[in-house]
Scaffold this motif. Sequence first.
Motif, PDB file in Angstrom:
ATOM      1  N   PRO A 200       0.881  -1.397  -0.075  1.00 25.58           N
ATOM      2  CA  PRO A 200      -0.043   0.088  -0.059  1.00 25.58           C
ATOM      3  C   PRO A 200       0.888   1.146  -0.057  1.00 25.58           C
ATOM      4  O   PRO A 200       1.684   1.248   0.750  1.00 25.58           O
ATOM      5  CB  PRO A 200      -0.941  -0.227   1.325  1.00 25.58           C
ATOM      6  CG  PRO A 200      -0.762  -1.633   1.513  1.00 25.58           C
ATOM      7  CD  PRO A 200       0.275  -2.241   1.122  1.00 25.58           C
TER       8      PRO A 200
ATOM      9  N   LYS B  47       0.916   5.726   0.005  1.00 28.46           N
ATOM     10  CA  LYS B  47       0.265   7.039   0.586  1.00 28.46           C
ATOM     11  C   LYS B  47       0.163   7.913  -0.605  1.00 28.46           C
ATOM     12  O   LYS B  47       1.254   8.325  -1.360  1.00 28.46           O
ATOM     13  CB  LYS B  47       0.952   7.433   1.722  1.00 28.46           C
ATOM     14  CG  LYS B  47       0.971   6.519   2.726  1.00 28.46           C
ATOM     15  CD  LYS B  47       1.730   7.197   4.057  1.00 28.46           C
ATOM     16  CE  LYS B  47       3.138   7.696   3.754  1.00 28.46           C
ATOM     17  NZ  LYS B  47       3.671   8.316   5.066  1.00 28.46           N
TER      18      LYS B  47
ATOM     19  N   GLY C 139      -3.064   2.537   0.409  1.00 24.64           N
ATOM     20  CA  GLY C 139      -3.245   2.492   1.781  1.00 24.64           C
ATOM     21  C   GLY C 139      -3.980   3.660   2.635  1.00 24.64           C
ATOM     22  O   GLY C 139      -4.646   3.593   3.623  1.00 24.64           O
ATOM     23  N   SER C 140      -3.660   4.883   1.966  1.00 25.36           N
ATOM     24  CA  SER C 140      -4.265   5.919   2.761  1.00 25.36           C
ATOM     25  C   SER C 140      -3.979   7.115   1.646  1.00 25.36           C
ATOM     26  O   SER C 140      -3.645   7.255   0.840  1.00 25.36           O
ATOM     27  CB  SER C 140      -3.444   6.532   3.727  1.00 25.36           C
ATOM     28  OG  SER C 140      -2.268   6.966   3.523  1.00 25.36           O
TER      29      SER C 140
ATOM     30  N   GLU D 102      -7.438   6.372   6.063  1.00 29.03           N
ATOM     31  CA  GLU D 102      -6.681   5.240   5.875  1.00 29.03           C
ATOM     32  C   GLU D 102      -7.963   4.409   5.060  1.00 29.03           C
ATOM     33  O   GLU D 102      -9.285   4.408   5.371  1.00 29.03           O
ATOM     34  CB  GLU D 102      -6.347   4.540   7.291  1.00 29.03           C
ATOM     35  CG  GLU D 102      -5.367   3.190   7.027  1.00 29.03           C
ATOM     36  CD  GLU D 102      -4.759   2.847   8.314  1.00 29.03           C
ATOM     37  OE1 GLU D 102      -5.565   2.040   9.291  1.00 29.03           O
ATOM     38  OE2 GLU D 102      -3.642   3.224   8.610  1.00 29.03           O
TER      39      GLU D 102
ATOM     40  N   ASN E 110      -4.920   0.000   5.785  1.00 33.60           N
ATOM     41  CA  ASN E 110      -3.820   0.241   5.200  1.00 33.60           C
ATOM     42  C   ASN E 110      -3.249  -1.359   4.950  1.00 33.60           C
ATOM     43  O   ASN E 110      -2.068  -1.552   4.704  1.00 33.60           O
ATOM     44  CB  ASN E 110      -2.657   0.599   6.148  1.00 33.60           C
ATOM     45  CG  ASN E 110      -1.579   1.293   5.287  1.00 33.60           C
ATOM     46  OD1 ASN E 110      -1.539   1.669   4.239  1.00 33.60           O
ATOM     47  ND2 ASN E 110      -0.149   1.108   6.016  1.00 33.60           N
ATOM     48  N   LYS E 111      -4.099  -2.012   4.428  1.00 28.60           N
ATOM     49  CA  LYS E 111      -3.809  -3.438   3.822  1.00 28.60           C
ATOM     50  C   LYS E 111      -4.458  -3.377   2.356  1.00 28.60           C
ATOM     51  O   LYS E 111      -5.083  -2.939   1.943  1.00 28.60           O
ATOM     52  CB  LYS E 111      -4.377  -4.551   4.747  1.00 28.60           C
ATOM     53  CG  LYS E 111      -3.921  -4.543   6.097  1.00 28.60           C
ATOM     54  CD  LYS E 111      -4.529  -5.540   6.819  1.00 28.60           C
ATOM     55  CE  LYS E 111      -4.210  -5.519   8.542  1.00 28.60           C
ATOM     56  NZ  LYS E 111      -4.944  -6.598   9.312  1.00 28.60           N
TER      57      LYS E 111
END
Length: 353
Positions: free
Chosen positions: A172, A174, A308-309, A318, A322-323
């Motif tokens: 993941p 960002k 993830g975010s 999120e 975050n998976k």
Amino acid sequence: MAIKITKSHTLKKKPVDESTLGFGKIFSDHMLIMHYKDGQWGPVEIKPYGNLELDPACCSLHYGQLIFEGMKCYSTKEGLQLFRPRENFKRMNRSAERMVMAQIDIDIVMEGLKELLRIEKDWVPTSKGTALYIRPTMIGSEAFLGVHPSNEYIFYIIVGPVGAYYAEGFAPIKIMVEDKYVRAVAGGVGNAKTAGNYAASMKSGLEAAKKGFSQVLWLDGKERKYVEEVGAMNMMFVLDGKVITAALDEGSILPGITRDSVIQLLKKKGIPVEERKLSIDEVIAGAKDGKLSEAFGTGTAAVISPVGSITYKDQTYEINNNKIGKITQELYDELTGIQTGDLEDTFGWVEKV
């Protein structure tokens, strides 16, 4: 078709540890090149990788007539194979039409590319997650100062071994929503793979990287309201069990080959897909109430990138703890399986070298 081949007398040292390849930093021994002049393309030539000789008044250096593509060659048990390469060259011709540049003959270019790959076959990495990256490029090469299309062009292809596009690999990432700058506008050249689009994204991308983000998510250029694409990827969001991605009809988004492949895979799986305007407010609301279960990017370089975010107006949301989500993982496994020959290609996407 006659291809002029000049072999290099001095070969480069090939990478020993394929886990350290990175992306776009290593190039092979040879390149393909063609010249357009007097209304037609000259012969295909394969020669040692080297510098281009350009006049300082070269059109592309001043007025941005430069387009390119990106695709990959994979090493499989049955030999080398390409993933939907003709779609990339079709898109290149669409970019050329928008930028008022010469069209290429796809059959001729494909034959030349395959010959280049046969010559450079030892450069194709074999480790999981690696490939030989292929970069076809066309530039306006006529020397003049004045805003009008070039009458001369150089088309060339360079190749090099690559690993994961992101340092974190298939994990993941960002992303930051950009609400100040814009990448493209409706009616512009956002749907062409031209250099200026990427130049326009660099300032925001650099600022985001300093804050720890992998990529920037662009909003539409008019209202700063609707999500469009990420710097190197098209974006998809899983909301209420439906996969939603921005529509292409405004002409501000690059029509990704991986994007199209993912949509076909989703439809085959029976997963609802919507191509429509999606506001950033709808995305954030989904992140808050849990209806946004997954988000991922699609593109040649990274294939599938789980998100993830998302950070918007300094607030971070999120996604899926975050998976990597179930749909994201399945798409990645199936798509890369087809690309590398580990899964059957029922779509007719693969082309053998």
